[in-house]
Design an enzyme around this catalytic site. Sequence first.
Site, mmCIF file in Angstrom:
data_model
loop_
_atom_site.group_PDB
_atom_site.id
_atom_site.type_symbol
_atom_site.label_atom_id
_atom_site.label_comp_id
_atom_site.label_asym_id
_atom_site.label_seq_id
_atom_site.Cartn_x
_atom_site.Cartn_y
_atom_site.Cartn_z
ATOM 1 N N CYS A 1 -3.175 3.486 3.043
ATOM 2 C CA CYS A 1 -3.578 2.267 3.727
ATOM 3 C C CYS A 1 -4.644 2.612 4.760
ATOM 4 O O CYS A 1 -4.850 3.777 5.090
ATOM 5 C CB CYS A 1 -2.368 1.590 4.372
ATOM 6 S SG CYS A 1 -2.589 -0.179 4.683
ATOM 7 N N ASP A 2 -5.276 1.589 5.294
ATOM 8 C CA ASP A 2 -6.501 1.767 6.063
ATOM 9 C C ASP A 2 -6.393 2.776 7.206
ATOM 10 O O ASP A 2 -7.283 3.590 7.399
ATOM 11 C CB ASP A 2 -6.947 0.430 6.656
ATOM 12 C CG ASP A 2 -7.318 -0.587 5.603
ATOM 13 O OD1 ASP A 2 -7.062 -0.322 4.411
ATOM 14 O OD2 ASP A 2 -7.855 -1.641 5.963
ATOM 15 N N LYS A 3 -5.327 2.706 7.991
ATOM 16 C CA LYS A 3 -5.242 3.530 9.189
ATOM 17 C C LYS A 3 -4.451 4.807 8.968
ATOM 18 O O LYS A 3 -4.662 5.790 9.678
ATOM 19 C CB LYS A 3 -4.617 2.736 10.350
ATOM 20 C CG LYS A 3 -5.305 1.412 10.626
ATOM 21 C CD LYS A 3 -6.805 1.555 10.785
ATOM 22 C CE LYS A 3 -7.516 0.225 10.844
ATOM 23 N NZ LYS A 3 -7.360 -0.625 9.648
ATOM 24 N N ASP B 1 -2.364 -4.103 7.766
ATOM 25 C CA ASP B 1 -3.463 -4.935 8.251
ATOM 26 C C ASP B 1 -3.423 -6.314 7.603
ATOM 27 O O ASP B 1 -3.625 -7.337 8.253
ATOM 28 C CB ASP B 1 -4.813 -4.284 7.922
ATOM 29 C CG ASP B 1 -5.078 -3.048 8.745
ATOM 30 O OD1 ASP B 1 -4.230 -2.697 9.585
ATOM 31 O OD2 ASP B 1 -6.122 -2.406 8.534
ATOM 32 N N CYS C 1 -5.393 -2.164 -1.320
ATOM 33 C CA CYS C 1 -6.229 -3.322 -1.665
ATOM 34 C C CYS C 1 -7.356 -2.917 -2.606
ATOM 35 O O CYS C 1 -7.996 -1.877 -2.434
ATOM 36 C CB CYS C 1 -6.774 -3.962 -0.400
ATOM 37 S SG CYS C 1 -5.465 -4.588 0.681
ATOM 38 N N CYS D 1 0.811 -1.215 0.000
ATOM 39 C CA CYS D 1 0.000 0.000 0.000
ATOM 40 C C CYS D 1 0.847 1.269 0.000
ATOM 41 O O CYS D 1 0.425 2.302 -0.518
ATOM 42 C CB CYS D 1 -0.923 0.019 1.220
ATOM 43 S SG CYS D 1 -1.925 -1.456 1.446
ATOM 44 N N GLU E 1 -9.442 -6.489 13.499
ATOM 45 C CA GLU E 1 -10.350 -6.815 12.405
ATOM 46 C C GLU E 1 -10.486 -8.336 12.305
ATOM 47 O O GLU E 1 -9.533 -9.071 12.545
ATOM 48 C CB GLU E 1 -9.824 -6.269 11.080
ATOM 49 C CG GLU E 1 -9.840 -4.760 11.016
ATOM 50 C CD GLU E 1 -9.340 -4.224 9.687
ATOM 51 O OE1 GLU E 1 -8.918 -5.030 8.838
ATOM 52 O OE2 GLU E 1 -9.363 -3.002 9.505
ATOM 53 N N SER F 1 -12.518 -6.051 8.562
ATOM 54 C CA SER F 1 -11.824 -5.523 7.399
ATOM 55 C C SER F 1 -12.846 -5.020 6.394
ATOM 56 O O SER F 1 -13.982 -5.519 6.337
ATOM 57 C CB SER F 1 -10.981 -6.634 6.763
ATOM 58 O OG SER F 1 -10.636 -6.312 5.440
#
Length: 565
Positions: free
Chosen positions: A129-131, A88, A201, A56, A452, A478
């Site tokens: 990325c997610d966070k 993650d 992702c 990512c 998650e 997730s």
Amino acid sequence: MAQPSDKNIRKFSSMVVNGMERAPSRAMLHAVGFSDADFQKPQIGIASTWSMVTPCSMHINTLADAAARGVDGSSGKAVIFNTITISDGISMGTEGMKYSLVSREVIADSIETVVGCQGFDGVVAIGGCDKNMPGCMIALSRLNRPAIFVYGGTILPGCHKDKKLDIVSVFEAVGARANDRIDDTELHAIETKAIPGAGSCGGMYTANTMASAIEALGMSLPNSSAQAAISEDKRLDCERAGAAVLELLKKDIKPSDIMTREAFENAITVIIALGGSTNAVLHMLAMAHAGGIDIQLDDFTRIGKNVPMLADLKPSGRYQMAELIEIGGIQPLMKALLDRGLLHGDCLTVTGKTLAENLADVKPYPEGQDMIHSFDDPIKKDSHLVVLHGNLATQGAVAKITGKEGLRFTGAARVFDCEEEALHSILDGSIVKGDVIVIRYEGPKGGPGMREMLSPTSAVMGKGLGQEVALITDGRFSGGTHGFVVGHITPEAYVGGALAIVQDGDTISIDAESRELQLHVNEHEMARRMERWHQPEPRYTRGVLAKYAKLVSSASQGAVTDALD
């Protein structure tokens, strides 16, 4: 809006480098490449989330360089600095995943710390990325200096046997292998082909959800959410962001001018229309908190009653973000939502224009595409993000119900005190049709860190039980999760929520239409069980996880660490 003087556009950097007494500061900066002329320019911090710990972010160093060129080419002085990121996808299903949500706070704190210390006048933050994306946004809101967020971009899909793959394909392949539906050779082939290179992702998972939400919020340039990580468009997006932040400085436009309550409502609307991740609920609450904006769980219900789910995107749908890019990204969707009266068009954005002005010349999606449905033929007529209440969730819970899983589920509880125990029972065949898998003590405080549950939910799908069982937890999911799942249950088990007293065999019902999550045990028996319950010992007593557990608020408040109560 009043135009500031040159002095005002250097409001913060001037305090660091101006005057005889600041000669030591200038001496330090000469060593990192400043010229005498640079001390007269506004300084723009480029917050880079580059690292080699995840695909990512592995390319974001080059994007930071592009953003710096945009700043330097517009009479500013760019200074690149890094913050952390974690993966993650790599840590999923392990003890390390407890650090994931914690990293959001570390990232926000670190960006705030560097910008505040160094006296940057503006910021370009690049996340992928997610966070790190909500972490960047929380910091930008706290700092409230002219700023732009740039999305690092989505990954291109992998391919195996003419089937497009992504990271969720691998998680689900593990479940399929456990059920002997594929062999080791097939699993290895999927593993090696799913992630072809750099980028976030590929489905409408948390990263692409948050990128889209931030663009709808007005904090990214148009189309930033819908560009491949490795592309000329993404490089130009970064250069334009570097130039645009100088314009924000000149016009004195700050995040607080953009990130209003109405802007958050726009972002929530787009999240729903795209079928976005449940994590977006947690992150939008946290981002709103950082800016002092009153957004509550029930706002998702209020908005969701009028907004249909239109996008046929993974994980519940067929398409990936790379394919949405090919037909125009999210801009045509936003234009359709605006024309329908579902967006606030007068919200200001980082272009210096309103949302409506940005969308004025956007063309509709091409004829014949079936990725984004029409309002007359929605995938779901209202939101897939369903906030539930009931005796198991008196402060709320969040379900992801697209309608493909059904709208109701009643079954017998199978109770697990951690994710690993649940995953083992799913993979060994102990979980059967009609079970409600209960995973508790995985909330923000209890985990700590609110892991998650992609491993168990993917195992459920891989075992072919996606429509046969439900899973509920005080943890989270997730963006790649699908199936009949409920997370973010509050109060969490660790603080004495009713989830703590559920026993094997108890009947639990989930109703997405009445928005209820109920434990079918009478009040007397619930009270008796609660009297016997004792809070477990904390799992960590030192270090970042212990600090986090002590400070973190409820998931219903965004799991923030700087709440006043």
